[in-house]
Structure formats: structure tokens, C-alpha cells
Design an enzyme around this catalytic site. Sequence first.
Site, PDB file in Angstrom:
ATOM      1  N   VAL A 209       0.838  -1.208   0.000  1.00 50.79           N
ATOM      2  CA  VAL A 209       0.000   0.000   0.000  1.00 50.79           C
ATOM      3  C   VAL A 209       0.873   1.259   0.000  1.00 50.79           C
ATOM      4  O   VAL A 209       0.603   2.233  -0.707  1.00 50.79           O
ATOM      5  CB  VAL A 209      -0.937  -0.002   1.226  1.00 50.79           C
ATOM      6  CG1 VAL A 209      -1.661   1.341   1.347  1.00 50.79           C
ATOM      7  CG2 VAL A 209      -1.952  -1.121   1.104  1.00 50.79           C
ATOM      8  N   ALA A 210       1.956   1.237   0.792  1.00 56.57           N
ATOM      9  CA  ALA A 210       2.839   2.397   0.897  1.00 56.57           C
ATOM     10  C   ALA A 210       3.506   2.725  -0.428  1.00 56.57           C
ATOM     11  O   ALA A 210       3.759   3.896  -0.738  1.00 56.57           O
ATOM     12  CB  ALA A 210       3.898   2.151   1.965  1.00 56.57           C
TER      13      ALA A 210
ATOM     14  N   ILE B  67       2.311   2.130  -3.463  1.00 54.66           N
ATOM     15  CA  ILE B  67       1.391   2.500  -4.539  1.00 54.66           C
ATOM     16  C   ILE B  67       1.075   3.986  -4.406  1.00 54.66           C
ATOM     17  O   ILE B  67       0.563   4.416  -3.379  1.00 54.66           O
ATOM     18  CB  ILE B  67       0.091   1.668  -4.466  1.00 54.66           C
ATOM     19  CG1 ILE B  67       0.385   0.211  -4.797  1.00 54.66           C
ATOM     20  CG2 ILE B  67      -0.955   2.231  -5.430  1.00 54.66           C
ATOM     21  CD1 ILE B  67      -0.784  -0.715  -4.575  1.00 54.66           C
TER      22      ILE B  67
ATOM     23  N   GLU C 116      -1.104   6.502  -4.390  1.00 61.33           N
ATOM     24  CA  GLU C 116      -2.558   6.672  -4.442  1.00 61.33           C
ATOM     25  C   GLU C 116      -2.963   8.008  -5.066  1.00 61.33           C
ATOM     26  O   GLU C 116      -4.047   8.134  -5.634  1.00 61.33           O
ATOM     27  CB  GLU C 116      -3.162   6.562  -3.031  1.00 61.33           C
ATOM     28  CG  GLU C 116      -3.073   5.182  -2.403  1.00 61.33           C
ATOM     29  CD  GLU C 116      -1.744   4.953  -1.687  1.00 61.33           C
ATOM     30  OE1 GLU C 116      -1.557   3.869  -1.134  1.00 61.33           O
ATOM     31  OE2 GLU C 116      -0.894   5.866  -1.707  1.00 61.33           O
TER      32      GLU C 116
ATOM     33  N   ASP D  20      -8.942  19.851 -43.443  1.00 63.09           N
ATOM     34  CA  ASP D  20      -9.762  20.365 -44.529  1.00 63.09           C
ATOM     35  C   ASP D  20      -9.178  21.708 -44.968  1.00 63.09           C
ATOM     36  O   ASP D  20      -8.361  22.292 -44.255  1.00 63.09           O
ATOM     37  CB  ASP D  20     -11.204  20.534 -44.037  1.00 63.09           C
ATOM     38  CG  ASP D  20     -12.186  20.786 -45.163  1.00 63.09           C
ATOM     39  OD1 ASP D  20     -11.833  20.539 -46.317  1.00 63.09           O
ATOM     40  OD2 ASP D  20     -13.303  21.242 -44.870  1.00 63.09           O
TER      41      ASP D  20
ATOM     42  N   ASP E 103     -17.031  15.173 -42.614  1.00 60.18           N
ATOM     43  CA  ASP E 103     -15.814  14.980 -41.820  1.00 60.18           C
ATOM     44  C   ASP E 103     -16.032  14.105 -40.587  1.00 60.18           C
ATOM     45  O   ASP E 103     -15.064  13.653 -39.974  1.00 60.18           O
ATOM     46  CB  ASP E 103     -15.275  16.338 -41.350  1.00 60.18           C
ATOM     47  CG  ASP E 103     -14.845  17.217 -42.506  1.00 60.18           C
ATOM     48  OD1 ASP E 103     -14.092  16.723 -43.358  1.00 60.18           O
ATOM     49  OD2 ASP E 103     -15.265  18.375 -42.559  1.00 60.18           O
TER      50      ASP E 103
ATOM     51  N   GLU F  12       9.328   7.040   2.694  1.00 66.26           N
ATOM     52  CA  GLU F  12       8.197   6.334   3.281  1.00 66.26           C
ATOM     53  C   GLU F  12       8.532   4.872   3.555  1.00 66.26           C
ATOM     54  O   GLU F  12       8.008   4.262   4.496  1.00 66.26           O
ATOM     55  CB  GLU F  12       6.975   6.415   2.350  1.00 66.26           C
ATOM     56  CG  GLU F  12       6.335   7.794   2.277  1.00 66.26           C
ATOM     57  CD  GLU F  12       5.279   7.900   1.182  1.00 66.26           C
ATOM     58  OE1 GLU F  12       4.680   8.976   1.040  1.00 66.26           O
ATOM     59  OE2 GLU F  12       5.062   6.896   0.459  1.00 66.26           O
TER      60      GLU F  12
ATOM     61  N   ASP G 260       1.376  16.150  -0.652  1.00 72.15           N
ATOM     62  CA  ASP G 260       1.962  16.088  -2.003  1.00 72.15           C
ATOM     63  C   ASP G 260       1.012  16.563  -3.100  1.00 72.15           C
ATOM     64  O   ASP G 260       1.451  16.923  -4.195  1.00 72.15           O
ATOM     65  CB  ASP G 260       2.386  14.647  -2.330  1.00 72.15           C
ATOM     66  CG  ASP G 260       3.831  14.372  -1.926  1.00 72.15           C
ATOM     67  OD1 ASP G 260       4.450  15.277  -1.337  1.00 72.15           O
ATOM     68  OD2 ASP G 260       4.325  13.264  -2.196  1.00 72.15           O
TER      69      ASP G 260
END
Length: 913
Positions: free
Chosen positions: A280-281, A283, A285, A327, A644, A709, A740
Site C-alpha cells: 500500500v505504501a 502505490i 494513491e 480540410d 468529416d 516512506e 503532495d
Amino acid sequence: MDDKDFAEIDLKELYKQLDSNKNGLTQSQAEQKLKKFGSNIITRARGESQIKTFFKSFSSMMAILLWVSGIIAIFAGITELGIAIWAVNVINGLFSFWQEFAAKKATDSLMKMLPTYASVYRDGKLTKIEATKMVPGDIFSIQAGNSISADARLIETDELQVDESALTGESTLVSKSPDYSKGQGKFAYGNLIYAGTTVSVGTGLAIALSTGMKTEFGKIAQLTQTAKRVDSPLQIELNRLTRQLSIIAISIGVVFFFAAVFLVKNPIAKSFIFSLGMIVAFIPEGLLPTVTLSLAQAVQRMAHKNALVKNLNSVETLGETTVIATDKTGTLTQNQMTINHIWTKESEYEVSGEGYINNGEIREKNKPVVLSEHSSLEQLIKIASLDNDTEVQAPKSLKDSPKIIGTPTEASLTILTEKSGIDFVALKKKMPRIHEVHFDSRRQRMSTIHQLADNKRVIFTKGALDFVLQVTDRILDNGKVRSITENDKKEILDANRKYASDGLRSLAFAYRETDNKVDPKEYKIDNTEEHLIFVGLASMSDPPRPQVYQAVKKAHSAGIKIIMVTGDSELTAKSVAMKIGLVSKKVQVVTGERLSRMNTDQLKKALSGEIIFARVAPEQKYQIVTTLQSMGHIVASTGDGVNDAPALKQANIGVAMGVSGTDVAKDAADMILTDDNFASIVSAIEEGRAVYSNIQKFLLYILNSNMPEAIPSVLFLLSGGIIPLSLTVMQILTVDLGTDMLPALGLGAEKIEAGVMEQPPRDRKAHLLTKNLLVKAFGWYGLWGSIISTAAYFFINWTLGWPGQALVSSGANYREATTMTLAAIVFFQISAAIDARTEKISVFKIGIFSNHHVDFGIFFEILLLIVLMYVPFLQNLFETAPLKPLEWLLLACVPLPMILLEEGRKAWVRKHD
């Protein structure tokens, strides 16, 4: 049968094949046909349900990873963390769903464009019915202002002109008649009309050939419905990034599990929960919401630059664009026909100014002319002003454009009249119109008859040169009328060829005086357009947009290829392309007819070089886009017409015109230009390139905090539990989803770095998560962050008597130690946010506080840290404690040395690059 067969077949045979006759269908026949062919509607493809779209917003690879992370956190006994992660996922999913919900439905607009009622002959009587009940074989009448309900073959016409721009993208009105004629392009049969187009002038009677999805309009709708959205490069890259981060997190979790079991001798169950916490740490989030909100910021910035983006991921895709399929009319050009040159037997003249406003003058050899001194020119101006049914309304404000009521060609003549200085109102009173012979495609001419004061009349005629020369036998030469010679004709044709080679279209002007013995209503083609006196030529073009020259140059310097794909003629397309610097003289011009004969390999080979496509059909533009994509290109396709829409939807980026574009084009597109300006596309691409760079910047910023972390857990394991965890999981979440977040968003708003449009598009093999970025995040930023945060933890223990006594592992002192670790990470991230703003350039050069979004983010994270430390409820939730003044002083000393250290590294990189 195809269009060619329908156009060429004898009318009696056509009646037979459609089981109809000149009196139309009976009601019984119509009902049977309605059962056989179905309603005359554009059927909707079964689209994705809103429920499916809703759940899809919560099932991206990153979202799934976060759902799993939440479950892991709950099983690990960290319920608060699990709920927080899920909350982030829910908010982000709702935001993404709202973006999808706001996307338009192209088919809805197609259905709205079809008329509600039609006038058809049933049981021999003209009857008004719902257009949805029209069937093949119906005889129906049309008049000016009507939308056409079905593809049909004309039976009778009276001066009929049709606006087919919704299908072809070209604004010039098309003359129609029952007689067979074939021009250039797919919809160029003179005796066929098409559903979804509009009658501008005249009346007609026609027999329906195809209805509903069998019409050309329906076929385009089918293409639009079946064109599948491809994942954007950013979506693909984020999926790849998710896989990479998942592998990294799981690998770390496995390593920590075995370390806990074999090094610390923890029980397997406890080791498993510990390893889940590490997963978890590791990843990030906050990555998904940060990317989403950063893209949303870019969307807002682009809106200020006249580019409205409907899909967030489209922003970054723009930055990867390698080819723009554009075009011509209204996109590269102004869609405002302008007279450039005038030729008479006396002299040749230039006309300055562009567009539907009086912003120029007529000049001879670079000197303004006095109209009364040039008799042939004056006569040509009179014809141009009076043999004309178009009005140009001046714009109401500086933001508005002039409005024309009539045709673009005649609008250019109206503006020419204004530039000449002639008194149009007085001229109209002096020479009132008493009759006209309307333009038609067969003879390519229009004539008006005017009454003169001396009981005489004058006939004014304008039209295509070849057709006007057919009915002239004299020429106006220096104010005198004489017989026209072969040398005169050669001189005229040479002038016309010269203009044509420059992509200009010419109109010829002629006249003759007559008596007033004929009843005005008796003027017909034969007794009007004969023995005319040739006066001269006026050549015109649709001028390029002023900003397009610089935009094309900028795109080329950025390594972006621009391919013109137009329904206009080869000569005009090549001329405009060369004029704006799009191509060189060596360019290959491929017509739609030639394209239809090319196989895929031949088309790929042609697309590898300089190329222009002219007279193309809608499905061919779609074919060009898909072929470019199969060659590995990221394609932006521009357009404004119904024709188009399929290509706009298939392209990686569909760009529609907001002012002149149809609803269908806008709905199919990913981006809408509110000013119809090609230059806005290039600005959007520039912004898109900055987005990718900024994503890497905040990816570096977010990932680097993973090291400090994780270090507490590493020390805990390696010490066998002697060194307590210096950071709790909820404090890790504070960094990932709290402190963050805003600085990372600030990095997403970083200004475009110099030279970004002087580099080629990003290599498709390059990825967001590069080896260099990982080394910088973990081995440089992360390393220093880990050293500082660990030192902060041991500093608190040192003030408490360590190493003379054991490190604290519980109570108020332990909370103070972990809070100091958290605060040290936050203060290091202040320097990281400032350092990450540039890759190599000094932040002092761009201004250390010039990004106010980052400045606010830094202020916010300090404020959040204070709140977490001093609010009792939050102290208990996040296991924090207040810090002493000395500790705050030490924290304040962290950012500046780190900024200077990074400045030294960047200087070394610049020197050795």
C-alpha cells in the site's frame, strides 16, 4: 445501383425499377414500401449504456489497483487507510464519468438535421407528409428553403441551386437540372440531389431513390457510429505505468514478507500483514487524481486559447500528434471568396484586401485607379454590382463576422463594387432591374435586364469564361466596341490559364444594349444571351487565414506533417497549399477517383511523401486517417462538415470548427476550435506537449517520497525490530494524498518550456516511467529525502537520551518522533517541488516563485502539517504531536540547501550534455 447508374438511366426505366410513375405512388404502394424499406430515419447504433459508462469510470487499471489496495489495507487492520483510498477512487471515478457524460452524440445531430415534413404526390395529389414516411419511388416537390428528405433524381427544375456543404464541406452553391452532367467528386451528378442538403434557390420535382440509412447521409451516419474510439496514448501509458508500479509494489511486498519471516522471525500472519502495508505504501494513491486534475487544468488553459477539449486524455494526445489531416475551406482558408485580379482589354488590375469587408482598393501597376478613366473596368464593375443577388451585412461588432445573404461568389463581387467607390444606390436607381435569367449549371451563366433612361435597355451577363465566350461576338476595347478576333480570344484564354495556374477561379463579364420593344417577361435565354460584348475577367480565391502561415511553419519545425484533405479541385488545393508553405512544388496531388483505385500498400507509400488529397468522399477521408494510424501515426483530423464526422471520430484527435462547423462534426470531435483558426490547433499541440512533460515532473515528485516512506520499514526489518517504525501508515497517506497533492498539481500547470515546438513528436517507444526518472526519483531525490527524514527521527531520539537509552516506540515521545519524520519529508518535498519544475534549466532562470500554483501548494502543505499537529481530533487519527520551536527551525533549514544541491547537479548535466 450506384449514383452513376441512377444519374444515367432513362427516366421511364427508372420509374419502372422503382415501381412508380410521373404521378407518384398510391397510398397503398407507399404503405407496402414503408414496410419493406423502413422509416426514413437515421437509426441509432446501440450505444454503451450510461450504467456501463458509469462503472467503466471506476475500472481502469489504476482504479482497480486502488480498489485492491483499499481491500489490502482493511485486511491489514488499517481500516481508515482503506476507506481513504476508496474515497479517492470514488471522487476520481465520478469526475471521469462527468467528462464522458458531457460527450456529444453525433447521431442525435444527424437525426435533427433531417426535415420534419415533405411534399409528395400520393394518389396523384400533392400531399404534406412526415418525412419519416417517405419511401423510394415517391415523387416530391422542393423549393427554396427546403431541406431535402431523400437521395433523389430530378424530374423538373426551375433555376434550382442546392447547398451541399453539409456533405461536401464546400460552400459554393451547386446548380441542378434534370439533364445528366458529371462534375468532379462523389456528389457531382447534376441531376441528383441528396438527403440532408438544402435548396437555396429555385424549385424542383424529384423521385426518391434512397431513404434513411441507405442515403449517402445515412452511410456517413453508419460510418460515424461504427468508428471505434481507440485508447489515447496517455491511457495506454497510464495502464503500462500501473502495471509497472504494481510489479514494483508487489515485488517489494514479497521481499519484505520473506525478510520479516526469516530475518525478524515474525509469525507468518504478522509478516503477511506487514508486507501488505508495504505494498500500500509503495502505490502512489495520489497519482490518478493528480493526472486527472492536471489534465483538467490544461483543458481550462486551452479554452482560453480558443480550443475546447471534450475528453481529458485528448490533451496529452495532442502533444504526441505526428500528422494533421486538415480540410481546406474554412480551416486553412477564411471561407470568404475575394476578388484578386481583374483583366480587361485595356489593362490588368490588382485588388487589395481580403474577406467580406471593404478593406482594399483597385490598383493598376501599384497605383490606385480612378474608375472614370478606365471605361472597360467601369463597365465590368457595373455588371458585377447589378447582375448580382447577394447582400453582405457588415459585422455588428469586432468579434462578429460579416454575414452574406446569397452566394460566396456574388459576395466577392459586392465587396469589389464597394472597393471601386462606385455609388451602388444611385446606379441601381439609374438602371433598375426589370427581369433576370437565372444561373443554371448547363449554360453556366446568369443575366439581368435593366432599364435605361433613353428608352433603351442593357443586358448584363456573368458566368464561366468558356460559356460566356460562346455567346459573345464583340469586345469592349478602350471604350470602343469592335468585333472579337481569334487573337482576342487567345489573349483572354491565356489570362484565364495564368489565373487558374495560381489556383484562382475566374468569372467572365459581358453585356449588350437593346431596345425596349420586348415585354420584360419574354426575355429568355435564347433572346437574351446572344451577340454579347465581352468586357473582362475577375479572378477570385478563398484567402488563407492570416495566422495560418506561422502556424504551418511552427508545426513543420515541430516535426508534424500536415496533409490537406479537401473536396475542392486539385489545382486550387495545390495552389493554396503552396501559398501557405504546406508543401513544395514536388507535392503529389491525389484525387478521390485515383484514391479509390489505390490499394493499402500504394496509399501507404504515397502518404510517406508530400501529398494532397482533392475531390475526396467522406469514407475516403476516413480511409486516409485509418491508414495513417496503421503506419504508427498519431493523427489529428480537422473538419467542419457532416462529411468529416467519421474521420473526426476515428482520428486520435478529432478537431471541429466551432463557428462554421455542423453539430455532427462537433459531436464527433474531441476538440472544438471556438475561432475556427488553424493556428489554435498548433497552440493546443504545444500545450499538449507541455502536459506530458509536466506529468513526468509530478511523477518524479510523487515517486521520490516513496523512498523516505519505505526506509522506516527497511530499518525496522534489518534491525530485527530494534529500530521502531518512524512513520505510520496513516502518516504515509498524509504525504500521498495530502501534502503532495497540491504541489503536484502545481507542477501540472508549469509553463511551456522554451523550444518545445522545435523538437520532433515524442517517440512512441518512450514511456512515462523511464529508467532515468526512476534513478532520479529513488537514487537522488528519494535518497536525500530518506537521509533527511531518518536523521530527523534520530534527532528527536537524541534529544531524549539516545543512544544512551533505547529508541522510543510508544507514547507521546514516539508520536513526536514520527511527526518530526513526517515533517522532514514534507519540508524536503518543498525543495523537490521547486527542483522538479525544470529538467535541466536553472529554476532561478525561470523564477523560483514564478509558478504560483506550486507556491500555493507549498503554503497548503505547511498549513496542513500544522493542522495535523495541533488539532486534537486529527492528532489522534494520524498519531501526531506538536513540535518544539528548535525542531521547526531545523525543518526550515532543509529546502534551500537541497535546492542548491540540485542546481549543482543540473549545472553539471548542462555542461556535459
